[in-house]
Design an enzyme around this catalytic site. Structure first.
Site, mmCIF file in Angstrom:
data_model
loop_
_atom_site.group_PDB
_atom_site.id
_atom_site.type_symbol
_atom_site.label_atom_id
_atom_site.label_comp_id
_atom_site.label_asym_id
_atom_site.label_seq_id
_atom_site.Cartn_x
_atom_site.Cartn_y
_atom_site.Cartn_z
ATOM 1 N N THR A 65 0.853 -1.186 0.000
ATOM 2 C CA THR A 65 0.000 0.000 0.000
ATOM 3 C C THR A 65 0.893 1.241 0.000
ATOM 4 O O THR A 65 1.578 1.534 0.972
ATOM 5 C CB THR A 65 -0.929 0.002 1.224
ATOM 6 O OG1 THR A 65 -1.723 -1.195 1.199
ATOM 7 C CG2 THR A 65 -1.857 1.201 1.203
ATOM 8 N N GLY A 321 -10.056 1.633 -2.305
ATOM 9 C CA GLY A 321 -8.613 1.612 -2.506
ATOM 10 C C GLY A 321 -7.932 0.828 -1.407
ATOM 11 O O GLY A 321 -8.472 -0.163 -0.909
ATOM 12 N N GLU A 322 -6.738 1.246 -1.024
ATOM 13 C CA GLU A 322 -5.925 0.603 0.023
ATOM 14 C C GLU A 322 -5.338 -0.732 -0.413
ATOM 15 O O GLU A 322 -4.426 -1.244 0.205
ATOM 16 C CB GLU A 322 -6.711 0.394 1.324
ATOM 17 C CG GLU A 322 -7.256 1.649 1.956
ATOM 18 C CD GLU A 322 -8.025 1.380 3.238
ATOM 19 O OE1 GLU A 322 -8.046 0.213 3.713
ATOM 20 O OE2 GLU A 322 -8.628 2.330 3.769
ATOM 21 N N GLY A 323 -5.903 -1.344 -1.467
ATOM 22 C CA GLY A 323 -5.564 -2.698 -1.856
ATOM 23 C C GLY A 323 -6.664 -3.676 -1.520
ATOM 24 O O GLY A 323 -6.505 -4.896 -1.660
#
Length: 375
Positions: A65, A321-323
């Protein structure tokens, strides 16, 4: 050995057709009706070609990240203030974010990287809780000039490359991309517009949830940045420098590094896929190593995936997001690896094939016999 951007780009090779064919033949001989696991088998075939083995392993996983801030937030493009970026980095470290929870389910490590957060995160770096490849304390406002210098763009790309190759050396077999950076859907949409020529209004979404006024500001900011900076669509480094972000460059580099090291990488949402677009523009063969974790609610994301020729594994209206999308998709990819690596063939299990498949096999044998008898 220092891996430069140019060296890595030159070293990325497309997948070999012989391994695709070998994997397809093996999959067709597994104990199930041909093609009955659909896209899972396409994933399995690609994994075998990437790893060049019929028993590909992706059990050791890591999601990287990347965090960075953006000067364009001055234009009112985000619903959240910039101080949320370092606050969320601290939350990642504490294990309290969505990515921590979902990565745990996937059996993946979460590695947080400061690529360009606008605050000093030295304490977290010293404690070994995050990595620092900080290029600068946030990008410049792209509405007033380039977001970064060309040298900084290359620096961010090469940082991602180094991180990927180091993780592969440690034994990571499957990488995932993630991001954190208030305002970063704006440069991501700008990157797509610069590379594709698509209408800014068509591809720009609400990001963190801006209202109609915020969306209008965002569209106008992207248009202004493109007009002022005139990024060259034939030069991905120029596009990154003019309208990108440090974490987006890091993600692009991570993808390039994964492809160079012949390791599959799961691409998350809009911001990660902006990085994937840059990686693809620099090294088209890098797309062979990418898996699209999901398709997000951001309108530009579907356009990005089409340009890359990637089919998303999930469609769950994600936009965090963030992964997180990469984490959710990882078990599917591991399932595909286990299918090709562990399922029995018809011969091994003493299971009869379908009548049609047996006839097809006999026809091939017959053709082979005739071919040998030709003088």
């Amino acid at each position: 050995m220092v891996l430069t951007l140019d060296k890595v780009i030159q070293g990325i090779e497309p997948l070999k057709d012989e391994w695709r064919q070998k994997a397809r033949s093996h999959i067709d001989n597994l104990t199930m009706p041909r093609g009955s696991l659909g896209e899972v088998l396409v994933i399995a075939e690609r994994l075998a070609a990437i790893k060049e083995t019929l028993k590909p392993s992706v059990s050791r996983k890591a999601i990287v990240t990347m965090a960075g801030d953006h000067g364009v937030v001055e234009e009112g493009v985000s619903a959240y203030p910039q101080e949320v970026t370092p606050q969320m980095v601290a939350n990642f470290v504490a294990g309290g974010a969505a990515i921590n929870v979902l990565a745990s389910v996937a059996g993946a490590r979460v590695i947080v990287v400061d690529m360009g957060v606008a605050q000093d995160l030295g304490k977290l770096v010293q404690q070994g809780k995050i990595l620092s490849y900080k290029v600068d304390y946030g990008t410049k406002n792209m509405c007033k000039g380039p977001a970064m210098t060309r040298e900084q763009a290359v620096q961010s790309l090469e940082a991602g490359i180094r991180i990927a190759c180091h993780l592969v050396e440690e034994g990571v077999e499957l990488l995932g991309t993630g991001d954190m950076g208030i305002g970063n859907t704006t440069p991501s949409s700008a990157i797509l517009a610069a590379l594709s020529g698509l209408s800014v209004a068509e591809i720009t979404g609400r990001g963190t949830g801006v209202d109609d006024v915020g969306l209008s500001k965002k569209i106008q900011a992207i248009k202004k940045a493109l007009e002022i900076n005139k990024p060259d669509p034939n030069d991905a480094v120029d596009v990154l420098a003019k309208v990108g972000g440090f974490e987006i460059g890091g993600i692009a580099g991570l993808i390039l590094g994964a492809a160079y090291c012949r390791v599959p990488v799961v691409v998350d949402g809009l911001i990660s896929t902006a990085g994937a677009l840059l990686a693809h523009a620099l090294a088209p063969a890098s797309a062979d190593y990418m898996f699209a974790g999901h398709v997000s609610r951001e309108p530009g994301h579907r356009h990005m995936l089409r340009r890359l020729g990637l089919r998303p594994l999930l469609d769950l209206d994600l936009r965090l997001g963030e992964g997180t999308g990469a984490a959710l998709a990882m078990p599917i990819i591991e399932g595909a690896a286990q299918v090709i690596g562990k399922m029995a063939t018809f011969e091994q299990a003493s299971v009869s094939r379908s009548v049609e498949e047996r006839q097809s096999e006999q026809d091939l044998i017959g053709e082979g016999t005739k071919a040998v008898s030709i003088p």
